[in-house]
Design a protein around this motif. Structure first.
Motif, PDB file in Angstrom:
ATOM      1  N   LYS A   1       0.828  -1.202   0.000  1.00  0.00           N
ATOM      2  CA  LYS A   1       0.000   0.000   0.000  1.00  0.00           C
ATOM      3  C   LYS A   1       0.866   1.257   0.000  1.00  0.00           C
ATOM      4  O   LYS A   1       0.566   2.227  -0.705  1.00  0.00           O
ATOM      5  N   ILE A   2       1.931   1.255   0.770  1.00  0.00           N
ATOM      6  CA  ILE A   2       2.845   2.404   0.812  1.00  0.00           C
ATOM      7  C   ILE A   2       3.466   2.620  -0.566  1.00  0.00           C
ATOM      8  O   ILE A   2       3.514   3.750  -1.074  1.00  0.00           O
ATOM      9  N   ALA A   3       3.926   1.554  -1.195  1.00  0.00           N
ATOM     10  CA  ALA A   3       4.540   1.660  -2.525  1.00  0.00           C
ATOM     11  C   ALA A   3       3.521   2.159  -3.550  1.00  0.00           C
ATOM     12  O   ALA A   3       3.845   3.012  -4.387  1.00  0.00           O
ATOM     13  N   ASN A   4       2.307   1.636  -3.486  1.00  0.00           N
ATOM     14  CA  ASN A   4       1.266   2.076  -4.420  1.00  0.00           C
ATOM     15  C   ASN A   4       0.889   3.537  -4.201  1.00  0.00           C
ATOM     16  O   ASN A   4       0.591   4.252  -5.164  1.00  0.00           O
ATOM     17  N   TYR A   5       0.900   3.990  -2.954  1.00  0.00           N
ATOM     18  CA  TYR A   5       0.580   5.389  -2.658  1.00  0.00           C
ATOM     19  C   TYR A   5       1.627   6.313  -3.285  1.00  0.00           C
ATOM     20  O   TYR A   5       1.297   7.362  -3.822  1.00  0.00           O
ATOM     21  N   ARG A   6       2.885   5.882  -3.241  1.00  0.00           N
ATOM     22  CA  ARG A   6       3.951   6.656  -3.873  1.00  0.00           C
ATOM     23  C   ARG A   6       3.793   6.655  -5.399  1.00  0.00           C
ATOM     24  O   ARG A   6       3.959   7.688  -6.044  1.00  0.00           O
ATOM     25  N   ILE A   7       3.441   5.508  -5.960  1.00  0.00           N
ATOM     26  CA  ILE A   7       3.219   5.434  -7.409  1.00  0.00           C
ATOM     27  C   ILE A   7       2.084   6.372  -7.820  1.00  0.00           C
ATOM     28  O   ILE A   7       2.179   7.076  -8.822  1.00  0.00           O
ATOM     29  N   GLU A   8       1.007   6.390  -7.026  1.00  0.00           N
ATOM     30  CA  GLU A   8      -0.089   7.325  -7.292  1.00  0.00           C
ATOM     31  C   GLU A   8       0.389   8.773  -7.241  1.00  0.00           C
ATOM     32  O   GLU A   8      -0.031   9.593  -8.052  1.00  0.00           O
ATOM     33  N   ALA A   9       1.251   9.090  -6.280  1.00  0.00           N
ATOM     34  CA  ALA A   9       1.782  10.452  -6.172  1.00  0.00           C
ATOM     35  C   ALA A   9       2.529  10.844  -7.445  1.00  0.00           C
ATOM     36  O   ALA A   9       2.388  11.962  -7.947  1.00  0.00           O
ATOM     37  N   LEU A  10       3.302   9.918  -7.975  1.00  0.00           N
ATOM     38  CA  LEU A  10       4.042  10.192  -9.211  1.00  0.00           C
ATOM     39  C   LEU A  10       3.097  10.334 -10.405  1.00  0.00           C
ATOM     40  O   LEU A  10       3.334  11.152 -11.300  1.00  0.00           O
ATOM     41  N   LEU A  11       2.003   9.569 -10.408  1.00  0.00           N
ATOM     42  CA  LEU A  11       0.997   9.706 -11.457  1.00  0.00           C
ATOM     43  C   LEU A  11       0.315  11.077 -11.372  1.00  0.00           C
ATOM     44  O   LEU A  11       0.125  11.745 -12.387  1.00  0.00           O
ATOM     45  N   ILE A  12      -0.038  11.478 -10.160  1.00  0.00           N
ATOM     46  CA  ILE A  12      -0.632  12.809  -9.960  1.00  0.00           C
ATOM     47  C   ILE A  12       0.333  13.876 -10.473  1.00  0.00           C
ATOM     48  O   ILE A  12      -0.069  14.808 -11.179  1.00  0.00           O
ATOM     49  N   TYR A  13       1.599  13.737 -10.126  1.00  0.00           N
ATOM     50  CA  TYR A  13       2.618  14.679 -10.603  1.00  0.00           C
ATOM     51  C   TYR A  13       2.607  14.749 -12.130  1.00  0.00           C
ATOM     52  O   TYR A  13       2.539  15.832 -12.711  1.00  0.00           O
ATOM     53  N   GLU A  14       2.687  13.593 -12.786  1.00  0.00           N
ATOM     54  CA  GLU A  14       2.740  13.564 -14.255  1.00  0.00           C
ATOM     55  C   GLU A  14       1.503  14.193 -14.893  1.00  0.00           C
ATOM     56  O   GLU A  14       1.606  14.924 -15.868  1.00  0.00           O
ATOM     57  N   GLU A  15       0.343  13.907 -14.341  1.00  0.00           N
ATOM     58  CA  GLU A  15      -0.908  14.376 -14.935  1.00  0.00           C
ATOM     59  C   GLU A  15      -1.195  15.852 -14.673  1.00  0.00           C
ATOM     60  O   GLU A  15      -1.845  16.515 -15.484  1.00  0.00           O
ATOM     61  N   LEU A  16      -0.720  16.372 -13.533  1.00  0.00           N
ATOM     62  CA  LEU A  16      -1.146  17.713 -13.115  1.00  0.00           C
ATOM     63  C   LEU A  16       0.003  18.707 -12.926  1.00  0.00           C
ATOM     64  O   LEU A  16      -0.229  19.839 -12.499  1.00  0.00           O
ATOM     65  N   LYS A  17       1.220  18.317 -13.273  1.00  0.00           N
ATOM     66  CA  LYS A  17       2.384  19.171 -13.007  1.00  0.00           C
ATOM     67  C   LYS A  17       2.321  20.521 -13.701  1.00  0.00           C
ATOM     68  O   LYS A  17       2.949  21.483 -13.249  1.00  0.00           O
ATOM     69  N   ASP A  18       1.548  20.632 -14.766  1.00  0.00           N
ATOM     70  CA  ASP A  18       1.470  21.909 -15.484  1.00  0.00           C
ATOM     71  C   ASP A  18       0.614  22.949 -14.773  1.00  0.00           C
ATOM     72  O   ASP A  18       0.569  24.105 -15.196  1.00  0.00           O
ATOM     73  N   ALA A  19      -0.039  22.562 -13.694  1.00  0.00           N
ATOM     74  CA  ALA A  19      -0.899  23.501 -12.981  1.00  0.00           C
ATOM     75  C   ALA A  19      -0.101  24.547 -12.216  1.00  0.00           C
ATOM     76  O   ALA A  19      -0.483  25.719 -12.181  1.00  0.00           O
ATOM     77  N   ASN A  20       1.004  24.137 -11.599  1.00  0.00           N
ATOM     78  CA  ASN A  20       1.805  25.058 -10.798  1.00  0.00           C
ATOM     79  C   ASN A  20       3.182  24.443 -10.578  1.00  0.00           C
ATOM     80  O   ASN A  20       3.287  23.364  -9.973  1.00  0.00           O
ATOM     81  N   GLU A  21       4.200  25.125 -11.041  1.00  0.00           N
ATOM     82  CA  GLU A  21       5.555  24.588 -10.979  1.00  0.00           C
ATOM     83  C   GLU A  21       6.029  24.365  -9.539  1.00  0.00           C
ATOM     84  O   GLU A  21       6.633  23.340  -9.228  1.00  0.00           O
ATOM     85  N   MET A  22       5.742  25.305  -8.661  1.00  0.00           N
ATOM     86  CA  MET A  22       6.193  25.181  -7.276  1.00  0.00           C
ATOM     87  C   MET A  22       5.571  23.952  -6.605  1.00  0.00           C
ATOM     88  O   MET A  22       6.271  23.160  -5.981  1.00  0.00           O
TER      89      MET A  22
END
Length: 181
Positions: free
Chosen positions: A143-164
């Protein structure tokens, strides 16, 4: 857009969220859930200070209310009545669809978030930044590993919203590796 936000709207959303989440705790802690919502809104305050394109009121209200439909008795219509359609649509996009299999929920949520204004995107970034704290002791390594993978997916999908916020999320996801043994 401008990054000025109205304190009265902030206070109204904070009080609404406090009432809706009354008695709830941050999972794995004895802290009131309002602490989580405060930290998400703090991330939003920082983000709107870096970019004047945001409707700061929309971002702030969604930050305070982002878990109300998912975790309380609050309905979409309650949010519309108190905060308007734009905020309600943002909160609904940030709400997991529990009728889907768990494996499909994040992808579905990210698709719906990407149809919303960037103010909603930054709330999702801020939410995951805030959640990348030491995981509850009852979580499995998977679950911990999957939560981190989800975080990276969120980053990839939404990183253009705000650089900081994108940079903060990526750094927190890297730090989170320490919890995977």
């Amino acid at each position: 857009m401008n990054n000025n936000w109205q304190q009265d709207k902030y206070v109204k959303a904070c009080k609404f969220a406090a009432q809706a989440h009354n008695g709830q705790l941050v999972p794995g802690t004895d802290l009131p859930y309002l602490v989580h919502l405060s930290l998400v809104s703090m991330e939003i305050i920082a983000a709107i200070g870096t970019d004047d394109r945001y409707d700061a009121d929309l971002a702030m209200q969604c930050a305070w209310l982002h878990d109300t439909i998912e975790d309380t008795e609050t309905s979409y219509d309650d949010i519309v009545e108190n905060f308007g359609v734009a905020v309600a649509d943002g909160v609904l996009a940030l709400t997991k669809n529990n009728s889907l299999p768990k494996s499909e929920q994040m992808g579905d949520s990210l698709r719906r978030i990407r149809l919303q204004p960037k103010e909603v995107w930054v709330v999702k970034l801020a939410d995951r930044i805030t959640n990348l704290q030491p995981p509850p002791s009852k979580w499995s390594q998977e679950k911990i590993a999957n939560y981190r993978i989800e975080a990276l997916l969120i980053y990839e999908e939404l990183k253009d919203a705000n650089e900081m916020l994108a940079d903060r999320l990526l750094a927190k996801a890297q730090e989170y590796k320490a919890f995977i043994t």
